[in-house]
Motif scaffolding. Structure first.
Motif, PDB file in Angstrom:
ATOM      1  N   ASP A 115     -38.935 -22.793   3.947  1.00 24.52           N
ATOM      2  CA  ASP A 115     -37.999 -23.332   4.926  1.00 24.52           C
ATOM      3  C   ASP A 115     -37.637 -22.340   6.017  1.00 24.52           C
ATOM      4  OD1 ASP A 115     -37.848 -25.751   3.550  1.00 24.52           O
ATOM      5  OD2 ASP A 115     -36.246 -24.995   2.264  1.00 24.52           O
ATOM      6  N   GLU A 116     -37.905 -21.065   5.825  1.00 19.23           N
ATOM      7  CA  GLU A 116     -37.477 -20.063   6.794  1.00 19.23           C
ATOM      8  C   GLU A 116     -38.671 -19.564   7.604  1.00 19.23           C
ATOM      9  OE1 GLU A 116     -34.871 -15.960   7.043  1.00 19.23           O
ATOM     10  OE2 GLU A 116     -35.153 -16.938   5.123  1.00 19.23           O
ATOM     11  N   TRP A 117     -38.519 -19.525   8.908  1.00 19.12           N
ATOM     12  CA  TRP A 117     -39.550 -19.040   9.817  1.00 19.12           C
ATOM     13  C   TRP A 117     -39.073 -17.710  10.367  1.00 19.12           C
ATOM     14  CZ3 TRP A 117     -40.569 -17.248  14.616  1.00 19.12           C
ATOM     15  CH2 TRP A 117     -41.871 -17.333  15.076  1.00 19.12           C
ATOM     16  N   GLY A 118     -39.999 -16.775  10.547  1.00 22.31           N
ATOM     17  CA  GLY A 118     -39.625 -15.490  11.125  1.00 22.31           C
ATOM     18  C   GLY A 118     -40.835 -14.752  11.648  1.00 22.31           C
ATOM     19  N   GLU A 119     -40.581 -13.669  12.363  1.00 22.46           N
ATOM     20  CA  GLU A 119     -41.644 -12.858  12.950  1.00 22.46           C
ATOM     21  C   GLU A 119     -42.164 -11.838  11.945  1.00 22.46           C
ATOM     22  OE1 GLU A 119     -39.826 -11.276  16.495  1.00 22.46           O
ATOM     23  OE2 GLU A 119     -40.638 -12.941  17.668  1.00 22.46           O
ATOM     24  N   CYS A 120     -43.443 -11.567  12.056  1.00 23.07           N
ATOM     25  CA  CYS A 120     -44.110 -10.650  11.125  1.00 23.07           C
ATOM     26  C   CYS A 120     -43.467  -9.264  11.097  1.00 23.07           C
ATOM     27  CB  CYS A 120     -45.587 -10.530  11.491  1.00 23.07           C
ATOM     28  SG  CYS A 120     -46.492 -12.075  11.287  1.00 23.07           S
ATOM     29  N   LYS A 121     -42.998  -8.768  12.231  1.00 25.64           N
ATOM     30  CA  LYS A 121     -42.443  -7.409  12.281  1.00 25.64           C
ATOM     31  C   LYS A 121     -41.224  -7.226  11.385  1.00 25.64           C
ATOM     32  CE  LYS A 121     -39.731  -8.374  16.371  1.00 25.64           C
ATOM     33  NZ  LYS A 121     -39.715  -8.268  17.807  1.00 25.64           N
ATOM     34  N   ASP A 122     -40.621  -8.325  10.924  1.00 25.97           N
ATOM     35  CA  ASP A 122     -39.455  -8.261  10.052  1.00 25.97           C
ATOM     36  C   ASP A 122     -39.748  -8.780   8.644  1.00 25.97           C
ATOM     37  OD1 ASP A 122     -37.791  -7.363  12.195  1.00 25.97           O
ATOM     38  OD2 ASP A 122     -37.695  -9.428  12.924  1.00 25.97           O
ATOM     39  N   CYS A 123     -41.025  -8.968   8.316  1.00 28.71           N
ATOM     40  CA  CYS A 123     -41.417  -9.627   7.071  1.00 28.71           C
ATOM     41  C   CYS A 123     -42.035  -8.655   6.066  1.00 28.71           C
ATOM     42  CB  CYS A 123     -42.425 -10.732   7.389  1.00 28.71           C
ATOM     43  SG  CYS A 123     -42.946 -11.705   5.967  1.00 28.71           S
ATOM     44  N   LYS A 124     -41.718  -8.853   4.794  1.00 30.37           N
ATOM     45  CA  LYS A 124     -42.288  -7.989   3.744  1.00 30.37           C
ATOM     46  C   LYS A 124     -43.777  -8.234   3.556  1.00 30.37           C
ATOM     47  CE  LYS A 124     -41.948 -10.171  -0.762  1.00 30.37           C
ATOM     48  NZ  LYS A 124     -41.399  -9.997  -2.098  1.00 30.37           N
ATOM     49  N   TRP A 125     -44.314  -9.338   4.068  1.00 38.06           N
ATOM     50  CA  TRP A 125     -45.745  -9.646   3.930  1.00 38.06           C
ATOM     51  C   TRP A 125     -46.580  -9.066   5.067  1.00 38.06           C
ATOM     52  CZ3 TRP A 125     -45.990 -10.593  -0.772  1.00 38.06           C
ATOM     53  CH2 TRP A 125     -45.169 -11.495  -1.433  1.00 38.06           C
ATOM     54  N   PHE A 126     -45.966  -8.352   6.012  1.00 32.15           N
ATOM     55  CA  PHE A 126     -46.694  -7.721   7.116  1.00 32.15           C
ATOM     56  C   PHE A 126     -47.054  -6.305   6.684  1.00 32.15           C
ATOM     57  CE2 PHE A 126     -46.360  -5.967  11.679  1.00 32.15           C
ATOM     58  CZ  PHE A 126     -47.631  -6.384  12.021  1.00 32.15           C
ATOM     59  N   GLU A 127     -48.337  -5.987   6.755  1.00 30.39           N
ATOM     60  CA  GLU A 127     -48.819  -4.662   6.346  1.00 30.39           C
ATOM     61  C   GLU A 127     -49.509  -4.012   7.530  1.00 30.39           C
ATOM     62  OE1 GLU A 127     -50.755  -3.557   2.320  1.00 30.39           O
ATOM     63  OE2 GLU A 127     -52.381  -4.093   3.695  1.00 30.39           O
ATOM     64  N   VAL A 128     -49.086  -2.808   7.871  1.00 30.56           N
ATOM     65  CA  VAL A 128     -49.632  -2.066   9.003  1.00 30.56           C
ATOM     66  C   VAL A 128     -50.215  -0.744   8.522  1.00 30.56           C
ATOM     67  CG1 VAL A 128     -48.014  -3.139  10.616  1.00 30.56           C
ATOM     68  CG2 VAL A 128     -47.406  -0.975   9.542  1.00 30.56           C
ATOM     69  N   GLY A 129     -50.896  -0.045   9.421  1.00 32.23           N
ATOM     70  CA  GLY A 129     -51.478   1.250   9.079  1.00 32.23           C
ATOM     71  C   GLY A 129     -50.434   2.255   8.628  1.00 32.23           C
ATOM     72  N   THR A 130     -50.879   3.283   7.937  1.00 36.30           N
ATOM     73  CA  THR A 130     -49.962   4.261   7.342  1.00 36.30           C
ATOM     74  C   THR A 130     -49.073   4.961   8.366  1.00 36.30           C
ATOM     75  OG1 THR A 130     -51.752   5.871   7.344  1.00 36.30           O
ATOM     76  CG2 THR A 130     -51.336   4.712   5.282  1.00 36.30           C
ATOM     77  N   ASP A 131     -49.586   5.228   9.562  1.00 37.83           N
ATOM     78  CA  ASP A 131     -48.811   5.935  10.581  1.00 37.83           C
ATOM     79  C   ASP A 131     -48.316   5.023  11.688  1.00 37.83           C
ATOM     80  OD1 ASP A 131     -49.216   8.359   9.259  1.00 37.83           O
ATOM     81  OD2 ASP A 131     -51.117   8.705  10.287  1.00 37.83           O
ATOM     82  N   ALA A 132     -48.477   3.723  11.547  1.00 33.22           N
ATOM     83  CA  ALA A 132     -48.115   2.782  12.613  1.00 33.22           C
ATOM     84  C   ALA A 132     -46.611   2.559  12.666  1.00 33.22           C
ATOM     85  CB  ALA A 132     -48.808   1.446  12.389  1.00 33.22           C
ATOM     86  N   SER A 133     -46.098   2.513  13.897  1.00 37.41           N
ATOM     87  CA  SER A 133     -44.714   2.086  14.069  1.00 37.41           C
ATOM     88  C   SER A 133     -44.738   0.571  14.227  1.00 37.41           C
ATOM     89  CB  SER A 133     -44.088   2.759  15.295  1.00 37.41           C
ATOM     90  OG  SER A 133     -44.810   2.428  16.454  1.00 37.41           O
ATOM     91  N   VAL A 134     -43.701  -0.099  13.799  1.00 28.62           N
ATOM     92  CA  VAL A 134     -43.668  -1.555  13.797  1.00 28.62           C
ATOM     93  C   VAL A 134     -43.001  -2.061  15.068  1.00 28.62           C
ATOM     94  CG1 VAL A 134     -42.869  -3.589  12.555  1.00 28.62           C
ATOM     95  CG2 VAL A 134     -43.577  -1.569  11.290  1.00 28.62           C
ATOM     96  N   GLY A 135     -43.716  -2.904  15.803  1.00 25.52           N
ATOM     97  CA  GLY A 135     -43.190  -3.497  17.025  1.00 25.52           C
ATOM     98  C   GLY A 135     -43.900  -4.802  17.329  1.00 25.52           C
ATOM     99  N   ASN A 136     -43.581  -5.401  18.456  1.00 28.09           N
ATOM    100  CA  ASN A 136     -44.168  -6.687  18.834  1.00 28.09           C
ATOM    101  C   ASN A 136     -45.692  -6.652  18.906  1.00 28.09           C
ATOM    102  OD1 ASN A 136     -41.711  -7.997  19.023  1.00 28.09           O
ATOM    103  ND2 ASN A 136     -41.522  -7.648  21.219  1.00 28.09           N
ATOM    104  N   THR A 137     -46.253  -5.573  19.429  1.00 35.69           N
ATOM    105  CA  THR A 137     -47.701  -5.521  19.639  1.00 35.69           C
ATOM    106  C   THR A 137     -48.456  -4.793  18.526  1.00 35.69           C
ATOM    107  OG1 THR A 137     -47.486  -3.541  21.005  1.00 35.69           O
ATOM    108  CG2 THR A 137     -47.458  -5.678  22.146  1.00 35.69           C
ATOM    109  N   THR A 138     -47.743  -4.345  17.502  1.00 40.14           N
ATOM    110  CA  THR A 138     -48.391  -3.685  16.369  1.00 40.14           C
ATOM    111  C   THR A 138     -49.282  -4.687  15.638  1.00 40.14           C
ATOM    112  OG1 THR A 138     -46.457  -2.266  16.073  1.00 40.14           O
ATOM    113  CG2 THR A 138     -48.009  -2.396  14.234  1.00 40.14           C
TER     114      THR A 138
END
Length: 77
Positions: free
Chosen positions: A7-30
């Motif tokens: 029921d809840e929609w949200g952006e990836c940058k705020d989600c526990k299911w978003f995985e980025v590179g080890t040194d990546a900072s999290v932002g809109n274009t990450t």
């Protein structure tokens, strides 16, 4: 695949299911990958401002290769 009731929609940058590179900072274009259990088999590469209804607020995961095309990391969750 049986879908959960999301029921809840949200952006990836705020989600526990978003995985980025080890040194990546999290932002809109990450760029990273979605590691939600039902979607892992698709190796979805998404940006921080992507979003969906599988959203779960939480800390973003980090793993080497998650921002690659195609994503090369093994899921950390």
């Amino acid at each position: 695949m049986a879908r959960k009731n999301h029921d809840e929609w949200g952006e990836c940058k705020d989600c526990k299911w978003f995985e980025v590179g080890t040194d990546a900072s999290v932002g809109n274009t990450t760029l990273g990958r979605c590691i939600e259990e039902g979607l892992q088999r698709f190796a979805l590469r998404v940006s921080g401002n992507s979003g969906c209804n599988c959203f779960v607020a939480g800390e973003v995961a980090h793993a080497r290769g998650s921002g690659s095309a195609p994503p090369g990391a093994k899921s950390t969750r």
